[in-house]
Write a protein that holds these residues in place. Structure first.
Motif, PDB file in Angstrom:
ATOM      1  N   TRP A 291      21.628  36.205  53.167  1.00 32.30           N
ATOM      2  CA  TRP A 291      21.154  35.076  53.091  1.00 32.30           C
ATOM      3  C   TRP A 291      19.881  34.811  53.730  1.00 32.30           C
ATOM      4  N   MET A 292      19.629  35.322  55.018  1.00 32.37           N
ATOM      5  CA  MET A 292      18.739  35.449  55.842  1.00 32.37           C
ATOM      6  C   MET A 292      17.281  35.672  54.824  1.00 32.37           C
ATOM      7  N   SER A 293      17.582  37.086  54.268  1.00 30.30           N
ATOM      8  CA  SER A 293      16.574  37.477  53.313  1.00 30.30           C
ATOM      9  C   SER A 293      16.227  36.522  52.331  1.00 30.30           C
ATOM     10  N   ARG A 294      17.213  36.282  51.509  1.00 35.83           N
ATOM     11  CA  ARG A 294      17.126  35.348  50.376  1.00 35.83           C
ATOM     12  C   ARG A 294      16.234  34.149  50.742  1.00 35.83           C
ATOM     13  N   TYR A 295      16.672  33.509  51.913  1.00 38.06           N
ATOM     14  CA  TYR A 295      15.820  32.321  52.228  1.00 38.06           C
ATOM     15  C   TYR A 295      14.473  32.517  52.402  1.00 38.06           C
TER      16      TYR A 295
ATOM     17  N   MET B 178       8.392  19.811  48.130  1.00 36.86           N
ATOM     18  CA  MET B 178       8.480  21.186  48.117  1.00 36.86           C
ATOM     19  C   MET B 178       8.290  21.749  49.388  1.00 36.86           C
ATOM     20  N   VAL B 179       7.651  21.075  50.367  1.00 33.17           N
ATOM     21  CA  VAL B 179       7.451  21.588  51.675  1.00 33.17           C
ATOM     22  C   VAL B 179       8.485  20.998  52.702  1.00 33.17           C
ATOM     23  N   LEU B 180       8.428  19.770  52.910  1.00 30.48           N
ATOM     24  CA  LEU B 180       8.951  19.083  54.108  1.00 30.48           C
ATOM     25  C   LEU B 180      10.252  18.385  53.791  1.00 30.48           C
ATOM     26  N   ASP B 181      10.422  18.427  52.350  1.00 31.13           N
ATOM     27  CA  ASP B 181      11.952  17.453  52.361  1.00 31.13           C
ATOM     28  C   ASP B 181      13.103  18.190  52.745  1.00 31.13           C
ATOM     29  N   GLU B 182      13.810  17.522  53.854  1.00 25.57           N
ATOM     30  CA  GLU B 182      15.098  18.328  54.267  1.00 25.57           C
ATOM     31  C   GLU B 182      16.214  18.124  53.455  1.00 25.57           C
ATOM     32  N   ASP B 183      16.267  17.238  52.295  1.00 27.94           N
ATOM     33  CA  ASP B 183      17.071  16.912  51.367  1.00 27.94           C
ATOM     34  C   ASP B 183      17.102  18.139  50.256  1.00 27.94           C
ATOM     35  N   ASN B 184      15.815  18.639  50.185  1.00 25.92           N
ATOM     36  CA  ASN B 184      15.640  19.598  48.900  1.00 25.92           C
ATOM     37  C   ASN B 184      16.010  20.798  49.696  1.00 25.92           C
ATOM     38  N   PRO B 185      17.231  21.601  49.304  1.00 21.25           N
ATOM     39  CA  PRO B 185      17.621  22.821  49.848  1.00 21.25           C
ATOM     40  C   PRO B 185      16.644  24.096  49.584  1.00 21.25           C
TER      41      PRO B 185
ATOM     42  N   LEU C  50      10.618  24.130  54.312  1.00 19.17           N
ATOM     43  CA  LEU C  50      11.204  23.720  55.568  1.00 19.17           C
ATOM     44  C   LEU C  50      12.606  24.130  55.587  1.00 19.17           C
ATOM     45  N   SER C  51      13.368  23.688  54.452  1.00 19.21           N
ATOM     46  CA  SER C  51      14.505  23.972  54.353  1.00 19.21           C
ATOM     47  C   SER C  51      14.997  25.212  54.438  1.00 19.21           C
ATOM     48  N   ALA C  52      14.431  26.142  53.524  1.00 14.86           N
ATOM     49  CA  ALA C  52      14.607  27.626  53.397  1.00 14.86           C
ATOM     50  C   ALA C  52      14.403  28.340  54.735  1.00 14.86           C
ATOM     51  N   LEU C  53      13.262  27.983  55.404  1.00 17.80           N
ATOM     52  CA  LEU C  53      13.160  28.588  56.717  1.00 17.80           C
ATOM     53  C   LEU C  53      13.801  28.370  57.731  1.00 17.80           C
ATOM     54  N   ASP C  54      14.365  27.031  57.608  1.00 20.61           N
ATOM     55  CA  ASP C  54      15.575  26.655  58.441  1.00 20.61           C
ATOM     56  C   ASP C  54      16.827  27.308  58.700  1.00 20.61           C
ATOM     57  N   SER C  55      17.202  27.542  57.231  1.00 18.28           N
ATOM     58  CA  SER C  55      18.429  28.104  56.982  1.00 18.28           C
ATOM     59  C   SER C  55      18.303  29.663  57.269  1.00 18.28           C
TER      60      SER C  55
END
Lengths: 315, 473
Positions: A11-15, A75-82, A86-91
């Motif tokens: 999942w790290m790679s996927r994100y 698409m960049v910053l919304d934390e509610d958008n998985p 930002l969300s993808a790199l956090d994950s």
């Protein structure tokens, strides 16, 4: 290796791959908006990136208007958008942190410093002014991460699961990218083969880093047929579906677990479509239908991988 | 009371301000660099630590906050002779403590001899589950962190023995790496004993205590997970030893053996270096609400089919109420005189001590018997009147939950602070490893209280770390 470790690496790679693809789509959209803003409406310009990510409804409910600022924000910053960058790199970083032992220290530092710098960039603000440079940065950090992985990680199962995540995600993204042209409604005054059509297809190529490859391979004007051939059937095009499935099939041949036959069967079946398929047949059945079917099957393959190798209780 | 910092033993300078021979080369070097250069190096270190992710979480603050433990760029230096004494003393203590634990969980000779009171069996850290259980090699505390402070040239005290899941060794190793990288020219002026082989010694010991008959044991490190304050250390040690870092959910028990879930199916586990407290190890044996543990683990352990390091039930020996008996344990089990002294300790559960302590709170350090990490303690000389009054109330509510000790003027070491280089109080935690033999690598975690005058070195209370240099000759 531990199933949980494999799960995190995958999942790290996927994100990371997902973040890169979001950046690619967004970057190209921004550039298109500069070329086409006379002939097209804001909606026509800014809707496609959301269609690619498959979250038009959520966006409309939350933001309403299709403006550059709103789309970038979502698409960049919304934390509610998985799927936001930002969300993808956090994950990705969360997954990496959980299994930093399973990767090389260079890989961990690469993900961690990416995440730290992301925080700084977000605090400094990312708007229309910064978006181009930001997308370049995401792409180059994603390239760096894959390069570090490729050149420092032991070729063990951990490496294979990390790579598997990359290609499953990439195949999904390439298919969505190509499919979005289906949704792009040409302005009434424009016909197929017109200027707008040209820009849109070339945008697809740019988003897949395939524009130069297209010129090299075909030395011809840009046509939907050839773009599709490049991104679906050509095995030598690194982001094509065929290339992704060459990798996925090779990786799965190395991984074995009780009950992995179904995984192998699904991969073999999909791979055969790209390996032996013909563009005529695909277009005859409809490119859109072909891609939709692929996205569903690729998704099912992901679930089967999850069930077979990753988090799955034995006792 | 006088400012403890001015009366304390200064590791670098004598009372008349001369530099001690041990620190001469360091002093010369410090004269050759500017404050700005040191601050620059300090920032560089912070950046590197942050990038590597050597961070910890402070409990109670907002979740996910990751903080760095401040790293001080000036090393603490110990001579070969000083180290020999500390090392011998720490090894002696751990040998006695392991024998004590074995005795306590078997024949209890030390209670019969009247040296340790039978009331120890009522201590919540005593685990009846361990009574009569034989552990491989008779070793309970495979890893022990012995906290030592210095108050004079030749006076060292053991403050406490950490025998449960002592942490901090990763800082010993990472601080060394950092010093070698930042200051090779200073490093070269000394002949510093290496510490980098610690993970190998630990791994050898862990393999040596595998259950009987296991030829090629599988060793894993069990962590509570990425949100634990010491997660970096767990990951670091697992990586250095080349063993799997597992969480409770990765392990399961079947037919009285422990297995881990792998991509190729279940794999048997023989030795677990666990960094989870007893209470959370097994919801069937201890806390039923624990999500971190492995159901059935304790039963496998008691059958001898898996080894836990450290053993279950070591907490009874590092409890502050047991601490006072350690010198007697050394005499009882080893027939030796203790090399390192205990700090004189008052037990508030005892009448005379209780009266004395309540009368002298402003001079004493009062600690909870089972507290750790610098939580739940009162440092009399630096506390406000109100803090002392509040703490007094806590004591009155449950006196036997507290012990008190005189405030020790911990030695100071030159430390880089905002105003320049200034003395700050330090302690020392060497890590004693027990396997076929009891050893420790020549180094330690050195914690430094960065606030002026502060005697509390815990990282959760604003403490930092220093590299500890043990000289080879």
């Amino acid at each position: 290796m531990l199933s949980r470790t494999a799960d995190h690496l995958y999942w790290m790679s996927r994100y990371i791959e997902r973040a890169e693809n979001m950046a690619r789509v967004l970057d190209v959209t921004c550039r298109m908006s500069l070329v086409l803003n006379i002939t097209q409406s804001e909606v026509d310009l800014w809707r496609p990136p959301l269609q690619i990510a498959g979250n038009v409804n959520v966006f409309e409910a939350k933001y309403g208007a299709y403006t550059a600022a709103n789309v970038i924000r979502y698409m960049v910053l919304d934390e509610d958008n998985p799927s936001s960058i930002l969300s993808a790199l956090d994950s990705a970083r969360e997954n990496a942190r959980a299994v930093r032992v399973a990767m090389s220290s260079e890989m961990w530092e690469s993900v961690n410093s990416l995440w730290l710098e992301l925080g700084q960039r977000v605090r400094a603000g990312i708007g229309e002014m910064e978006i181009g440079e930001f997308c370049d940065w995401v792409k180059s950090r994603s390239h760096l991460f894959r390069g570090v992985t490729y050149s420092t990680m032991l070729r063990d199962d951990g490496y294979r699961f990390a790579r598997l995540g990359t290609f499953i995600e990439r195949a999904d993204n390439t298919a969505r990218l190509l499919d979005v042209k289906y949704h792009c409604l040409l302005p009434a005054t424009e016909g197929v083969g017109g200027a707008v059509d040209y820009y849109e297809w070339s945008a697809v190529l740019h988003a897949a880093s395939a524009f130069e490859a297209y010129q090299k391979v075909f030395r011809d004007t840009i046509t939907p047929w050839k773009v599709s051939e490049l991104l679906v059937l050509r095995h030598d095009m690194p982001r094509s579906l065929h290339a992704c499935f060459d990798e996925i099939m090779a990786i799965l041949e190395h991984l074995s677990a009780a009950g992995s036959e179904e995984c192998n069967r699904m991969v073999g079946e999909l791979h055969a479509r790209f390996h032996y398929g013909r563009m005529e047949d695909i277009f005859q059945g409809g490119l859109h239908e072909f891609l939709l079917d692929f996205i569903a099957r690729n998704n099912a393959l992901g679930n089967e991988i999850q069930r077979t190798f990753l988090r799955h209780p034995w006792s | 009371m006088a400012n403890p910092t001015t009366t304390a033993f200064d590791e670098m300078r004598t009372g008349s301000g001369d530099v001690r021979p041990l620190y001469e080369a360091c002093d010369q070097w410090l004269r050759g660099v500017t404050q700005a250069q040191l601050s620059q190096k300090s920032k560089e270190a912070e950046l590197l630590f942050r990038r590597v992710g050597i961070t910890f979480n402070v409990y109670g603050e907002d979740a996910g906050a990751e903080r760095l433990i401040p790293f001080d760029v000036i090393p603490r230096i110990l001579s070969a002779g000083e180290w020999q004494r500390l090392s011998d003393g720490a090894i002696q203590r751990v040998r006695a403590l392991n024998l004590f634990l074995h005795d306590l969980y078997h024949k209890q000779e030390i209670i019969k001899a009247g040296i340790v009171p039978a009331s120890i069996l009522a201590n919540s850290q005593y685990r009846p589950e361990m009574q009569g259980v034989d552990v491989p090699g008779g070793i309970y505390a495979h890893i022990a962190g012995i906290d030592i402070v210095r108050t004079a040239e030749d006076t060292f005290y053991v403050l406490e023995d950490n025998l449960r899941t002592p942490s901090g060794v990763s800082y010993m190793l990472e601080d060394r790496k950092m010093m070698m990288r930042l200051f090779p020219e200073l490093f070269r002026r000394y002949s510093v004993a290496p510490v980098e082989h610690y993970p190998q010694v630990l791994l050898n010991n862990l393999r040596a205590v595998a259950p009987d008959g296991v030829r090629n044991p599988t060793v894993v490190l069990l962590t509570p997970g990425a949100y634990n304050s010491a997660y970096f250390e767990h990951a670091f040690l697992a990586q250095q030893m080349g063993i799997e870092l597992v969480e409770g959910q990765d392990l399961f028990v079947r037919d009285n053996y422990v297995y881990m879930r792998t991509t190729e199916g279940p794999k048997q586990v023989d030795v677990i270096y666990r960094r989870i407290d007893d209470d959370f190890l097994d919801p069937l044996a201890f806390r039923p609400d624990s999500m971190l543990g492995v159901p059935g683990l304790v039963s496998v352990y008691r059958s001898g089919n898996v080894t836990l390091a450290n053993a279950i039930g070591t907490g009874v020996a590092d409890d502050k109420s047991t601490y006072i008996y350690v010198p007697e344990m050394i005499r009882f089990y080893l027939g030796e005189e203790p090399i390192l002294s205990n700090v004189p300790t008052y037990k508030l559960g005892e009448k005379d001590d209780f009266a004395y302590v309540l009368d002298h709170l402003p001079e004493l350090v009062v600690k909870e018997v089972q507290g750790s990490g610098g939580y739940g303690m009162l440092v009399g000389p630096t506390a406000s009147k109100q803090q002392i009054l509040d703490f007094r109330e806590q004591i009155l509510a449950n006196p036997s939950n507290y012990i008190a000790q005189p405030t020790l003027a911990l030695s100071t070491c030159p430390t880089l602070v905002e105003q320049g280089i200034a003395p700050r109080h330090v302690d020392l935690r060497p890590f004693v490893l027990s396997g076929k033999t009891v050893t420790l690598v020549p180094g330690a975690l050195c914690r430094v209280a960065l606030r002026e005058g502060s005697l509390v070195v815990n990282s959760s209370q604003g403490g930092g770390t220093k590299d500890t240099w043990v000289l080879q000759c």
